[in-house]
Design an enzyme around this catalytic site. Structure first.
Site, PDB file in Angstrom:
ATOM      1  CB  THR A  16     188.635  91.063  17.256  1.00 11.98           C
ATOM      2  OG1 THR A  16     187.802  91.068  18.428  1.00 11.98           O
ATOM      3  CG2 THR A  16     187.836  90.668  16.038  1.00 11.98           C
ATOM      4  CG  ASP A  24     184.910  86.383  20.372  1.00 12.81           C
ATOM      5  OD1 ASP A  24     183.857  86.222  21.014  1.00 12.81           O
ATOM      6  OD2 ASP A  24     185.997  86.698  20.905  1.00 12.81           O
ATOM      7  CE1 TYR A  63     189.236  90.365  24.453  1.00 17.75           C
ATOM      8  CE2 TYR A  63     188.174  89.980  22.348  1.00 17.75           C
ATOM      9  CZ  TYR A  63     188.549  89.536  23.602  1.00 17.75           C
ATOM     10  OH  TYR A  63     188.257  88.251  23.987  1.00 17.75           O
ATOM     11  CE1 TYR A  65     190.825  81.869  26.509  1.00 15.06           C
ATOM     12  CE2 TYR A  65     188.474  81.929  27.005  1.00 15.06           C
ATOM     13  CZ  TYR A  65     189.798  81.929  27.433  1.00 15.06           C
ATOM     14  OH  TYR A  65     190.093  82.008  28.770  1.00 15.06           O
TER      15      TYR A  65
HETATM   16  P1  NAP Z   1     194.820  82.250  18.927  1.00 14.08           P
HETATM   17  O1  NAP Z   1     193.702  82.517  18.006  1.00 14.08           O
HETATM   18  O2  NAP Z   1     195.046  80.854  19.400  1.00 14.08           O
HETATM   19  O3  NAP Z   1     196.196  82.759  18.319  1.00 14.08           O
HETATM   20  C1  NAP Z   1     196.370  84.011  17.721  1.00 14.08           C
HETATM   21  C2  NAP Z   1     197.832  84.137  17.310  1.00 14.08           C
HETATM   22  O4  NAP Z   1     198.150  83.042  16.430  1.00 14.08           O
HETATM   23  C3  NAP Z   1     198.150  85.392  16.546  1.00 14.08           C
HETATM   24  O5  NAP Z   1     199.454  85.777  16.926  1.00 14.08           O
HETATM   25  C4  NAP Z   1     198.133  84.979  15.076  1.00 14.08           C
HETATM   26  O6  NAP Z   1     199.051  85.714  14.301  1.00 14.08           O
HETATM   27  C5  NAP Z   1     198.601  83.529  15.187  1.00 14.08           C
HETATM   28  N1  NAP Z   1     197.995  82.702  14.136  1.00 14.08           N
HETATM   29  C6  NAP Z   1     196.703  82.663  13.751  1.00 14.08           C
HETATM   30  N2  NAP Z   1     196.526  81.800  12.743  1.00 14.08           N
HETATM   31  C7  NAP Z   1     197.746  81.279  12.478  1.00 14.08           C
HETATM   32  C8  NAP Z   1     198.206  80.347  11.528  1.00 14.08           C
HETATM   33  N3  NAP Z   1     197.388  79.784  10.625  1.00 14.08           N
HETATM   34  N4  NAP Z   1     199.547  80.044  11.524  1.00 14.08           N
HETATM   35  C9  NAP Z   1     200.395  80.599  12.422  1.00 14.08           C
HETATM   36  N5  NAP Z   1     199.996  81.490  13.340  1.00 14.08           N
HETATM   37  C10 NAP Z   1     198.685  81.830  13.373  1.00 14.08           C
HETATM   38  O7  NAP Z   1     194.714  83.147  20.256  1.00 14.08           O
HETATM   39  P2  NAP Z   1     193.759  84.277  20.804  1.00 14.08           P
HETATM   40  O8  NAP Z   1     193.791  85.489  19.955  1.00 14.08           O
HETATM   41  O9  NAP Z   1     194.079  84.401  22.249  1.00 14.08           O
HETATM   42  O10 NAP Z   1     192.299  83.608  20.755  1.00 14.08           O
HETATM   43  C11 NAP Z   1     191.408  83.782  19.681  1.00 14.08           C
HETATM   44  C12 NAP Z   1     190.269  84.711  20.042  1.00 14.08           C
HETATM   45  O11 NAP Z   1     189.520  84.200  21.136  1.00 14.08           O
HETATM   46  C13 NAP Z   1     190.709  86.092  20.551  1.00 14.08           C
HETATM   47  O12 NAP Z   1     191.184  86.911  19.515  1.00 14.08           O
HETATM   48  C14 NAP Z   1     189.453  86.554  21.216  1.00 14.08           C
HETATM   49  O13 NAP Z   1     188.509  86.995  20.255  1.00 14.08           O
HETATM   50  C15 NAP Z   1     188.994  85.270  21.902  1.00 14.08           C
HETATM   51  N6  NAP Z   1     189.483  85.145  23.294  1.00 14.08           N
HETATM   52  C16 NAP Z   1     188.555  85.167  24.302  1.00 14.08           C
HETATM   53  C17 NAP Z   1     188.954  85.077  25.618  1.00 14.08           C
HETATM   54  C18 NAP Z   1     187.909  85.114  26.707  1.00 14.08           C
HETATM   55  O14 NAP Z   1     188.267  85.277  27.889  1.00 14.08           O
HETATM   56  N7  NAP Z   1     186.656  84.942  26.384  1.00 14.08           N
HETATM   57  C19 NAP Z   1     190.321  84.948  25.953  1.00 14.08           C
HETATM   58  C20 NAP Z   1     191.244  84.895  24.902  1.00 14.08           C
HETATM   59  C21 NAP Z   1     190.808  84.987  23.595  1.00 14.08           C
HETATM   60  P3  NAP Z   1     198.668  87.002  13.393  1.00 14.08           P
HETATM   61  O15 NAP Z   1     197.638  87.780  14.148  1.00 14.08           O
HETATM   62  O16 NAP Z   1     199.962  87.688  13.242  1.00 14.08           O
HETATM   63  O17 NAP Z   1     198.124  86.519  12.078  1.00 14.08           O
END
Ligand code: NAP
Length: 279
Positions: free
Chosen positions: A21, A50, A55, A193
Site C-alpha cells: 500500500t 501490508d 505511508y 517488498y
Molecule cells: P512493487 O510492488 O514492486 O511495484 C509497484 C508498482 O508496480 C506500481 O506502480 C504498480 O502500478 C506496478 N504494478 C503492480 N503490478 C503490476 C503488474 N501486474 N503489471 C505492471 N505493473 C504493475 O513496488 P512497491 O510498491 O515498492 O513494493 C510493494 C509493497 O512493499 C509496498 O507497497 C509496501 O507495502 C512494501 N514496501 C515496504 C518497504 C519497507 O521498507 N519495508 C519498502 C518498499 C515497499 P499501479 O499501482 O498503477 O497498479
C-alpha cells in the site's frame, strides 16, 4: 484449489501473496480507487495487506481501514512502526494511532520499519507487551540484514520475531547468499517488498520472452518467480484493477525448470555477500 501459504515460526499459516500500500493514501481524490483495488484483492483471495504508519503519513492506513470495513476477519493485517517511534512510549502511541486509523482492535503482524537509534531490546519488550494485551498478534522487523537478525536473535525474546520484510526481486537477489538461508533454517518467512521492482520489471525484455510462453505478462513472471521461492511472501502494490487481477493470477503460473534456468542466466544469483539493499 486453496491458495499457497507459508508458516510463521508461531505455527500460523499465512498467504504467500499479499498486497502493498505504499503511495496509497496520499491524495483524497485517489482514495476511492485505492479502496476499490484493495477490495478487489480481497475478493480474489489476496488477504494479506501490508501497510505502515509512514505511508501517506497515516493516509494509507486510513484507506486500508475503509477497504476492510466489515471484512476484518478475512484479513492478515501487517503494519509498521517508524524507528523514530520505536521507544516504549513511542511504540504504544504509534500502535494506538494505527489501530484507530484502520478501525480495528488488532494488527496481525507489527514490524519495526528499519533499525534506528532506539535499542532493539526496548522495542522488543514493548512489542511483547502489545502482544500480551492483544493489540498485536505477532511482531517482526524490516530491512534487517543477516547480522542484524543474528543480533536480534541473541536478545531476550528476540527469537519471537515472525518475519523480516526486505527488498527482494529478480534484480535484487543479494539476500539469497545469507539472509534467505538464515531465515529458512529458522522457519521464518522473508516478506519480499517491491517484487516487481516498483513496476520496472514489467517492461524487462527477457521477462517478456518467458511471459510469451505462459500467455502472461513480464510482471507476472517476475511475481511468479518470487512466489516460487520457499518461505517467501510477496507483497506487490497495485492500484490499477488490471494489475490487481494479473497479480492474483500469477499464483497459477508454474515456471518450468527451463524458465528458472533462463531467469538465473538473466538475473544471476549472488556468489558473495552483498550488503542488504533498501528502497
Ligand atoms: P512493487 O510492488 O514492486 O511495484 C509497484 C508498482 O508496480 C506500481 O506502480 C504498480 O502500478 C506496478 N504494478 C503492480 N503490478 C503490476 C503488474 N501486474 N503489471 C505492471 N505493473 C504493475 O513496488 P512497491 O510498491 O515498492 O513494493 C510493494 C509493497 O512493499 C509496498 O507497497 C509496501 O507495502 C512494501 N514496501 C515496504 C518497504 C519497507 O521498507 N519495508 C519498502 C518498499 C515497499 P499501479 O499501482 O498503477 O497498479
Amino acid at each position: 484449489m486453496p491458495f499457497a501459504t507459508t508458516t510463521l515460526p508461531s505455527g500460523e499459516a499465512v498467504p504467500t501473496l499479499g498486497q502493498g500500500t505504499w503511495m496509497m493514501g496520499e491524495d483524497r481524490n485517489r482514495a476511492a480507487d485505492e479502496v476499490a483495488a484493495i477490495r478487489l484483492e480481497l475478493d480474489l483471495g489476496v488477504t494479506l495487506i501490508d501497510t505502515a504508519e509512514m505511508y501517506g503519513s497515516g493516509g494509507a492506513e486510513k484507506v486500508v481501514g475503509e477497504a476492510i470495513a466489515g471484512r476484518r476477519d478475512e484479513v492478515f493485517l501487517v503494519s509498521k512502526v517508524l524507528p523514530s517511534n520505536a521507544s516504549r512510549n513511542g511504540v504504544i502511541r504509534a500502535c494506538e494511532a494505527s489501530l484507530k486509523r484502520m478501525h480495528t482492535d488488532r494488527i496481525d503482524l507489527y514490524l519495526l520499519h528499519w533499525r534506528g537509534g532506539v535499542p532493539l531490546s526496548e522495542t522488543i519488550a514493548v512489542f511483547e507487551e502489545l502482544r500480551q494485551s492483544g493489540k498485536i498478534r505477532h511482531w517482526g522487523v524490516s530491512n534487517f540484514d543477516a547480522d542484524d537478525m543474528e543480533e536480534l536473535n541473541r536478545l531476550s525474546r528476540g527469537s519471537a520475531c515472525q518475519s523480516n520484510q526486505v527488498l527482494y526481486n529478480l534484480t535484487r537477489r543479494g539476500i539469497e547468499f545469507d539472509l534467505v538461508p538464515w531465515s529458512r533454517e529458522r522457519g521464518m518467512p522473508v516478506m519480499a517488498y517491491s517484487p516487481v521492482e516498483q513496476g520496472a520489471l514489467a517492461s524487462n525484455k527477457g521477462l517478456v520472452n518467458i511471459a510469451a510462453r505462459h500467455d502472461a505478462t513480464a510482471a507476472q513472471i517476475a511475481l511468479a518467480w518470487v512466489l516460487a521461492q520457499t518461505g517467501v511472501i510477496a507483497i506487490p502494490k497495485a492500484t490499477r484493477l488490471e494489475h490487481v487481477r494479473q497479480n492474483a493470477a500469477a499464483r497459477d503460473i508454474r515456471l518450468t525448470t527451463e524458465d528458472l534456468a533462463e531467469l538465473d542466466r538473466l538475473f544471476p544469483p549472488p556468489s558473495r555477500k552483498r550488503p542488504l539493499e533498501m528502497i
